[in-house]
Scaffold this motif. Structure first.
Motif, PDB file in Angstrom:
ATOM      1  N   LEU A  93      65.745  11.771 -13.167  1.00  0.00           N
ATOM      2  CA  LEU A  93      66.357  13.055 -12.843  1.00  0.00           C
ATOM      3  C   LEU A  93      67.610  13.317 -13.676  1.00  0.00           C
ATOM      4  CD1 LEU A  93      66.051  12.785  -8.963  1.00  0.00           C
ATOM      5  CD2 LEU A  93      64.476  13.936 -10.537  1.00  0.00           C
ATOM      6  N   THR A  94      67.905  14.585 -13.860  1.00  0.00           N
ATOM      7  CA  THR A  94      69.083  15.023 -14.609  1.00  0.00           C
ATOM      8  C   THR A  94      70.220  15.380 -13.658  1.00  0.00           C
ATOM      9  OG1 THR A  94      67.690  15.913 -16.383  1.00  0.00           O
ATOM     10  CG2 THR A  94      69.944  16.757 -16.237  1.00  0.00           C
ATOM     11  N   ASN A  95      71.442  14.940 -13.992  1.00  0.00           N
ATOM     12  CA  ASN A  95      72.634  15.336 -13.243  1.00  0.00           C
ATOM     13  C   ASN A  95      72.502  15.000 -11.753  1.00  0.00           C
ATOM     14  OD1 ASN A  95      75.208  16.483 -12.894  1.00  0.00           O
ATOM     15  ND2 ASN A  95      74.385  18.556 -12.608  1.00  0.00           N
ATOM     16  N   GLY A  96      72.048  13.765 -11.471  1.00  0.00           N
ATOM     17  CA  GLY A  96      71.856  13.356 -10.080  1.00  0.00           C
ATOM     18  C   GLY A  96      73.139  13.182  -9.299  1.00  0.00           C
ATOM     19  N   SER A  97      74.277  13.079 -10.002  1.00  0.00           N
ATOM     20  CA  SER A  97      75.573  12.969  -9.321  1.00  0.00           C
ATOM     21  C   SER A  97      76.293  14.311  -9.241  1.00  0.00           C
ATOM     22  CB  SER A  97      76.467  11.947 -10.036  1.00  0.00           C
ATOM     23  OG  SER A  97      75.972  10.645  -9.860  1.00  0.00           O
ATOM     24  N   PHE A  98      75.646  15.360  -9.739  1.00  0.00           N
ATOM     25  CA  PHE A  98      76.154  16.733  -9.620  1.00  0.00           C
ATOM     26  C   PHE A  98      77.535  16.908 -10.254  1.00  0.00           C
ATOM     27  CE2 PHE A  98      73.613  15.680  -5.763  1.00  0.00           C
ATOM     28  CZ  PHE A  98      72.466  16.370  -6.121  1.00  0.00           C
ATOM     29  N   GLU A  99      77.734  16.275 -11.406  1.00  0.00           N
ATOM     30  CA  GLU A  99      79.036  16.338 -12.072  1.00  0.00           C
ATOM     31  C   GLU A  99      79.200  17.568 -12.962  1.00  0.00           C
ATOM     32  OE1 GLU A  99      81.501  14.136 -11.273  1.00  0.00           O
ATOM     33  OE2 GLU A  99      79.979  13.514  -9.824  1.00  0.00           O
ATOM     34  N   SER A 100      78.131  18.317 -13.165  1.00  0.00           N
ATOM     35  CA  SER A 100      78.253  19.542 -13.955  1.00  0.00           C
ATOM     36  C   SER A 100      77.444  20.663 -13.305  1.00  0.00           C
ATOM     37  CB  SER A 100      77.772  19.304 -15.395  1.00  0.00           C
ATOM     38  OG  SER A 100      76.398  18.960 -15.418  1.00  0.00           O
ATOM     39  N   PRO A 101      77.953  21.914 -13.399  1.00  0.00           N
ATOM     40  CA  PRO A 101      79.220  22.272 -14.048  1.00  0.00           C
ATOM     41  C   PRO A 101      80.418  21.775 -13.243  1.00  0.00           C
ATOM     42  CG  PRO A 101      78.369  24.143 -12.844  1.00  0.00           C
ATOM     43  CD  PRO A 101      77.303  23.081 -12.766  1.00  0.00           C
ATOM     44  N   ASN A 110      74.486  11.473  -5.664  1.00  0.00           N
ATOM     45  CA  ASN A 110      73.920  10.307  -6.346  1.00  0.00           C
ATOM     46  C   ASN A 110      72.408  10.188  -6.133  1.00  0.00           C
ATOM     47  OD1 ASN A 110      74.119   8.116  -8.026  1.00  0.00           O
ATOM     48  ND2 ASN A 110      74.924   6.717  -6.472  1.00  0.00           N
ATOM     49  N   VAL A 111      71.668  11.215  -6.545  1.00  0.00           N
ATOM     50  CA  VAL A 111      70.211  11.242  -6.408  1.00  0.00           C
ATOM     51  C   VAL A 111      69.578  10.619  -7.652  1.00  0.00           C
ATOM     52  CG1 VAL A 111      68.192  12.694  -6.023  1.00  0.00           C
ATOM     53  CG2 VAL A 111      70.415  13.363  -5.065  1.00  0.00           C
ATOM     54  N   ALA A 112      68.659   9.674  -7.456  1.00  0.00           N
ATOM     55  CA  ALA A 112      68.023   8.995  -8.592  1.00  0.00           C
ATOM     56  C   ALA A 112      66.556   8.733  -8.299  1.00  0.00           C
ATOM     57  CB  ALA A 112      68.739   7.685  -8.903  1.00  0.00           C
ATOM     58  N   LEU A 113      65.742   8.816  -9.341  1.00  0.00           N
ATOM     59  CA  LEU A 113      64.327   8.453  -9.270  1.00  0.00           C
ATOM     60  C   LEU A 113      64.086   7.418 -10.362  1.00  0.00           C
ATOM     61  CD1 LEU A 113      61.558   9.104  -7.899  1.00  0.00           C
ATOM     62  CD2 LEU A 113      61.132  10.643  -9.828  1.00  0.00           C
ATOM     63  N   TRP A 145      69.139   8.293  -2.702  1.00  0.00           N
ATOM     64  CA  TRP A 145      70.199   9.292  -2.636  1.00  0.00           C
ATOM     65  C   TRP A 145      71.105   8.958  -1.458  1.00  0.00           C
ATOM     66  CZ3 TRP A 145      65.450   9.740  -0.554  1.00  0.00           C
ATOM     67  CH2 TRP A 145      65.327  10.243   0.737  1.00  0.00           C
ATOM     68  N   TYR A 146      72.191   9.698  -1.329  1.00  0.00           N
ATOM     69  CA  TYR A 146      73.121   9.543  -0.208  1.00  0.00           C
ATOM     70  C   TYR A 146      73.272  10.885   0.496  1.00  0.00           C
ATOM     71  CZ  TYR A 146      74.528   4.971  -2.008  1.00  0.00           C
ATOM     72  OH  TYR A 146      74.540   3.667  -2.429  1.00  0.00           O
ATOM     73  N   ASP A 147      73.381  10.847   1.835  1.00  0.00           N
ATOM     74  CA  ASP A 147      73.620  12.080   2.583  1.00  0.00           C
ATOM     75  C   ASP A 147      74.827  11.913   3.502  1.00  0.00           C
ATOM     76  OD1 ASP A 147      72.766  10.704   4.876  1.00  0.00           O
ATOM     77  OD2 ASP A 147      70.815  11.674   4.945  1.00  0.00           O
ATOM     78  N   ASN A 148      75.362  13.063   3.949  1.00  0.00           N
ATOM     79  CA  ASN A 148      76.566  13.061   4.767  1.00  0.00           C
ATOM     80  C   ASN A 148      76.745  14.462   5.337  1.00  0.00           C
ATOM     81  OD1 ASN A 148      78.927  12.182   5.957  1.00  0.00           O
ATOM     82  ND2 ASN A 148      79.957  11.654   4.036  1.00  0.00           N
ATOM     83  N   THR A 149      77.747  14.609   6.193  1.00  0.00           N
ATOM     84  CA  THR A 149      78.158  15.929   6.658  1.00  0.00           C
ATOM     85  C   THR A 149      79.670  15.898   6.876  1.00  0.00           C
ATOM     86  OG1 THR A 149      77.651  17.715   8.214  1.00  0.00           O
ATOM     87  CG2 THR A 149      77.782  15.497   9.127  1.00  0.00           C
ATOM     88  N   ALA A 150      80.205  16.900   7.524  1.00  0.00           N
ATOM     89  CA  ALA A 150      81.661  17.009   7.658  1.00  0.00           C
ATOM     90  C   ALA A 150      82.262  15.829   8.415  1.00  0.00           C
ATOM     91  CB  ALA A 150      82.012  18.304   8.385  1.00  0.00           C
ATOM     92  N   ASN A 151      83.480  15.459   8.012  1.00  0.00           N
ATOM     93  CA  ASN A 151      84.212  14.400   8.691  1.00  0.00           C
ATOM     94  C   ASN A 151      84.979  15.005   9.870  1.00  0.00           C
ATOM     95  OD1 ASN A 151      85.478  12.045   9.395  1.00  0.00           O
ATOM     96  ND2 ASN A 151      86.911  12.048   7.681  1.00  0.00           N
ATOM     97  N   CYS A 152      84.222  15.363  10.908  1.00  0.00           N
ATOM     98  CA  CYS A 152      84.795  15.999  12.093  1.00  0.00           C
ATOM     99  C   CYS A 152      84.305  15.264  13.338  1.00  0.00           C
ATOM    100  CB  CYS A 152      84.380  17.462  12.179  1.00  0.00           C
ATOM    101  SG  CYS A 152      84.948  18.472  10.796  1.00  0.00           S
ATOM    102  N   THR A 153      85.135  15.205  14.349  1.00  0.00           N
ATOM    103  CA  THR A 153      84.771  14.457  15.554  1.00  0.00           C
ATOM    104  C   THR A 153      83.603  15.086  16.291  1.00  0.00           C
ATOM    105  OG1 THR A 153      86.442  15.685  16.809  1.00  0.00           O
ATOM    106  CG2 THR A 153      87.099  13.562  15.857  1.00  0.00           C
ATOM    107  N   ASP A 154      83.417  16.399  16.136  1.00  0.00           N
ATOM    108  CA  ASP A 154      82.336  17.062  16.865  1.00  0.00           C
ATOM    109  C   ASP A 154      81.146  17.388  15.964  1.00  0.00           C
ATOM    110  OD1 ASP A 154      83.690  18.922  15.365  1.00  0.00           O
ATOM    111  OD2 ASP A 154      83.546  20.527  16.861  1.00  0.00           O
ATOM    112  N   ALA A 155      81.062  16.722  14.802  1.00  0.00           N
ATOM    113  CA  ALA A 155      79.938  16.969  13.894  1.00  0.00           C
ATOM    114  C   ALA A 155      78.627  16.609  14.584  1.00  0.00           C
ATOM    115  CB  ALA A 155      80.103  16.160  12.618  1.00  0.00           C
ATOM    116  N   GLY A 156      77.650  17.507  14.467  1.00  0.00           N
ATOM    117  CA  GLY A 156      76.370  17.306  15.129  1.00  0.00           C
ATOM    118  C   GLY A 156      75.249  17.037  14.154  1.00  0.00           C
TER     119      GLY A 156
END
Length: 257
Positions: free
Chosen positions: A26-34, A176-179, A104-115
């Protein structure tokens, strides 16, 4: 009962027909551009090499009402897939036949009430889906590693991440998405057991979903195929009934065909 034959299992570490350079397909799997503004959230940009309609491209540690986004898992930037059903990020790629590992890695907001923050991961060719699975990124500010293994034929495919949440829910963020092509490992003889009927049970292991050819020789010069073996878990067996009629018999495993 005695046996005149000498039964020997030999493993030769023969190379696979394919090799791996561990390069990301894959191209630009770390989303560094633009590149977007430092420590910012909400830049309406699609990462280079990708298509679709993600919510935003984020950089660094960005402020948020209940806490903060970030930091990235890798590099300086990551992508916010969004929470509305249908928000997506896609990339088309071409590969040679083989087994591949998508990470790859996933995540969401760093909030106490994140669902919950569900999303779909899909790999399709021109006719059907070869991978389709749902994940939940809702683990509150901690990047979580994900992976999936797929078998692909020669050709063109499209990887698609799609938000499966709801309006007002928590955005899924990815980084950080990679194949990577998985090279078949040499096979191993794990055990050999001479059975009461005089046959030899060979237990072997190798790379899952990979074909191995079991060969034998009696003179160390001419190798003959016995069977093509494979297993979804990389484990397989073969019961050879010929040892009782041979003075000596040697075995090896070769990757392929």
């Amino acid at each position: 009962m005695s046996y005149k034959s000498t039964i020997t299992a030999l493993l030769l570490l023969l190379a696979s027909k394919s090799t791996s350079n561990c390069a990301n397909v894959l191209t630009n799997g770390s989303f560094e551009s633009p590149v977007v503004a430092a420590n910012s959230y909400g830049a309406r940009a699609v990462p280079d090499g990708w298509t679709g309609s993600p919510f935003s491209l984020n950089n660094g540690v960005a402020p948020l009402g209940c806490g903060a986004w970030g930091p990235p898992q890798d590099g300086a930037q990551y992508v916010d897939l969004g929470d509305y059903p249908g928000e997506n990020l896609a990339q088309t790629f071409t590969v040679a036949a083989g087994f591949y590992q998508l990470t790859w890695y996933d995540n969401t907001a760093n909030c106490t009430d994140a669902g919950p923050s569900p999303y779909n991961v899909l790999i399709i060719d021109t006719n059907h889906a070869v991978l389709s699975t749902i994940f939940d990124a809702g683990h509150g500010g901690v990047w979580q590693a994900r992976r999936a293994q797929v078998q692909l034929a020669d050709g063109e495919y499209t990887l698609i991440f799609t938000a499966e949440g709801y309006a007002g829910g928590w955005d899924t963020v990815l980084d950080n998405v990679a194949l990577i092509f998985i090279a078949a490992q040499p096979g191993h003889f794990d055990s050999q057991k001479l059975l009461p009927d005089g046959s030899l049970l060979l237990s072997m292991s190798g790379t899952a979903y990979t074909n191995y050819t079991l060969q034998f020789t009696t003179d160390w010069t001419n190798w003959n195929p016995l069977a093509t073996l494979s297993g979804t878990n990389g484990l397989f067996q073969y019961n050879d009934f010929a040892p009782t009629t041979n003075n000596s018999r040697f075995y090896r495993l070769v990757v392929g065909p």
